[in-house]
Design an enzyme around this catalytic site. Structure first.
Site, PDB file in Angstrom:
ATOM      1  N   GLY B 185     -49.232 -47.582 -29.733  1.00  0.00           N
ATOM      2  CA  GLY B 185     -47.841 -48.026 -29.557  1.00  0.00           C
ATOM      3  C   GLY B 185     -47.631 -48.893 -28.332  1.00  0.00           C
ATOM      4  O   GLY B 185     -46.503 -49.100 -27.892  1.00  0.00           O
ATOM      5  N   LYS B 203     -42.135 -62.439 -15.851  1.00  0.00           N
ATOM      6  CA  LYS B 203     -41.805 -61.445 -14.825  1.00  0.00           C
ATOM      7  C   LYS B 203     -42.128 -61.992 -13.439  1.00  0.00           C
ATOM      8  O   LYS B 203     -41.367 -61.794 -12.481  1.00  0.00           O
ATOM      9  CB  LYS B 203     -42.577 -60.154 -15.086  1.00  0.00           C
ATOM     10  CG  LYS B 203     -42.128 -59.454 -16.363  1.00  0.00           C
ATOM     11  CD  LYS B 203     -43.114 -58.369 -16.760  1.00  0.00           C
ATOM     12  CE  LYS B 203     -42.684 -57.645 -18.034  1.00  0.00           C
ATOM     13  NZ  LYS B 203     -43.800 -56.861 -18.615  1.00  0.00           N
TER      14      LYS B 203
END
Lengths: 424, 424
Positions: B185, B203
């Site tokens: 995941g 970022k």
């Protein structure tokens, strides 16, 4: 005192020493844009010339600051218990917010002062009291919005970490490393508070109070210091891939927890093991987000002053959160395990080589108290002796093993017992 | 919108997905004590049943949230550029505070949106956009009160760090590690944004904008990803005591700076080297306080939601500070060095063993471009080939060396070039 709208927050400063001077400098440089204004300063010696204080700012006594109704927030940088405690109590009584860097005050009276602050609708902030340069209190409080701190390990005292680094890296004796720390400005004339672990215990008490929401007295924390460590202890640590650090630890157990301060073996290649010189580090493990590590210099004039300014500009947010902390604060004091009941894996260093002590004799001392040996080795390095690593057991049990070894025929030295960090 | 006195701050939520659901959960559990109240929610699909939203809270369109005059702050969790950008613009126009977790939006339009926020006296916060679980924006902003960030190194993408950890630790191929990340995941169906380094660049652009006070476009950052790394690259790194990490870096140089994202060698026993699995880490070096390290999980529903809540309860403090940031923001865009001019020490791995290439031939390729060899070794491990470490030089020069080596008689593979972190 609630949010100050449409005007600057007026600050009363108690103490204009090293950190106080830094706060004045930051307020002069950035106060206006941050909505902060230095209103009054209280100093002990009013005859001293203080060019850093702007001429329009009145310099006087603590009482004058506390009596000035125009002051919104008091910054306490006096240190120690009195007159700091009375000053902070009075400030909160008259509904002024308080920001302090005083770890002793917060550790010993934090619970009472927080209650008082909440009763009066004032905020009490103390980011600068622990690991000055790291916003660890902010980080823990932000995390507590949804999470729960399960374990906390920290190197919270730069002086002792500087000394231990010198001992470990350069093979210095404790005394030489302490002298070096003094020369570098990292140790006080009287280093007792630092090297005994008591300074660390005060900081740990503040953090434990925060993460459990219940007051934790520094005196309830088992403390041992670094004064008795010798070079052979550092060599023994190295032989098992570790370094000795003065570790403050808290582990939650049911409704209570275990808190202690002790020289502890941590793996050389771990974040705490790599924390050298005057640096501080805090490892926090939470139920949801797992573990976090924060590493940086622990003290210094401008970092500490900056933490104070940060507390001042976040007073309103803090006020909201502290109501919640306080309601938890009314719960009974924390049930901290007695130091004897603390479990860990342990290193015992038997400093003497004695042909009359085969492994069976030392092994018998462990067996007598039901403690398992995980590793046994005679060091090839002079003066180190025999190193024995135990399985997890209580401090009480391992101390009994050490006492039995000290009673072996011909023994003159007492074995050294050191805890190992869970991951070591 | 200025401080909300005597009543709860009313929140309009745009987007009720994974993180939005977490925000709703936290607001239900803790909103009241934190002075926050969920006023309205906008969702894309209004037919979907959403039991997490309290029945008294109206669920509707973005426009309905923006048009509600009782709403003080808008939380934007739509993601992507549109309709998020228009919604945030409108919210700020009508003087609502905005909290967003949208890194693309902040990276691309942060400068414009901050100016707009300041013009309207609103706050714009985006802690959750970078390293969700680590309050890195708060930490940098607090540090900027008195300090100056000189260098910043970060592991800002959990997916790629998970993949690289598997490759380094288990010897997995890139493809197998990516499949494992998907199964756990940690990777999207289309992982391109992550593995290409572009997510990290967005970022980094946000952080560079913050530390320099000047907008930094993600497109101005040189980016290379991890897709082309093979097991032999990880073995080569290990041979020189390093690990390969996808490092975002910023180094200040005079009025400008160098910013890039690239697979980079860091020492195995360094904080960044020890940052494994899905963890993020940010190392910040400041002029006054030296370096700090912050390490923790980068993402997740509740950590991200918690960062949003934290932004909401510190809006007033943020508003004060952003005025200052904004005034710096009007300075010209940052002068980022061209990627060719970036200097570093480099590792070149020549994947072939060819008896026709003695050290002199490879050495000549270096010498031809004035690049010094610091270390040269033929790996004893199959498939790794020859490892050469260079002295500090530019990316342009080392690429020319690599191209010359690729032209050697009999060469079929192009040498691999990897930067080394300054301390590696």
């Amino acid at each position: 005192m609630s949010a100050v709208e449409g005007r600057k927050r007026r600050i009363g400063l108690l103490g204009a020493g090293v950190v106080g001077g830094g706060v004045i400098e930051l307020l002069r440089a950035r106060g206006s844009e941050l909505g902060l204004e230095l209103a009054r300063v209280a100093v002990k010696d009013r005859t001293k010339v203080r060019p850093e204080i702007p001429s329009e700012v009145p310099v006087g006594t603590i009482d004058e600051v506390l009596a000035d109704p125009s002051i919104d927030a008091v910054v306490e940088l006096i240190g120690g218990l009195e007159p700091a405690l009375s000053a902070v109590r009075t400030a909160l009584e008259v509904e002024k917010d308080v920001v302090t860097a005083n770890k002793l005050l917060v550790a010993e009276y934090g619970g009472e002062l927080r209650r008082l602050a909440n009763e009066r609708g004032a905020a009490l902030r103390f980011e600068a009291s622990v690991a000055g340069c790291l916003p660890i209190i902010e980080i823990i409080e932000a995390g507590l919005i949804f999470d729960r701190v399960e374990r906390l390990f920290g190197i919270l005292n730069g002086t002792t970490n500087f000394i231990l680094t010198r001992c470990q890296r350069d093979g210095s004796t404790y005394e030489d490393a302490l002298a070096e720390a003094r020369a570098a400005g990292f140790a006080e004339a009287d280093p007792t508070l630092d090297v005994s672990g008591r300074d660390t215990a005060q900081k740990l008490a503040i953090l434990v109070g925060l993460v459990t929401g219940r007051p934790c007295a520094p005196s309830s924390i088992a403390v041992s210091g670094i004064e008795h460590l010798v070079p052979a202890d550092h060599l023994a640590a190295e032989e098992v891939g570790c370094r000795i650090k003065l570790i403050a630890s808290f582990v939650r157990t049911g409704e209570g927890g275990r808190a202690r301060v002790a020289p502890t073996l941590v793996p050389s290649s771990s974040a705490l093991g790599l924390t050298t010189d005057e640096y501080n580090a805090v490892e926090v493990e939470c139920a949801h987000i797992g573990w976090q590590l924060h590493l940086g210099k622990g003290a210094g004039r401008m970092p500490t002053a900056s933490a104070v300014i940060h507390d001042l500009i976040t007073l309103d947010a803090a006020r909201e959160r502290s109501r919640e902390t306080e309601s938890k604060g009314r719960r009974p004091a924390l049930d901290l395990a007695a130091s004897d009941a603390w479990t860990a894996r342990w290193l015992i260093r038997v400093p003497e080589e004695n042909p009359a002590w085969p492994v069976s004799r030392i092994g018998a001392a462990f067996a007598a108290h039901g403690v398992e040996i995980v590793e046994y080795r005679r060091s090839r390095r002079a003066g180190v002796g025999t190193i024995v690593l135990s399985a997890e057991t209580t401090k009480g049990a391992i101390d009994r093993v050490a006492r039995d070894i000290a009673k072996l025929q011909g023994a003159v030295k007492i074995p050294v017992v050191l805890a190992m960090e869970p991951d070591a």
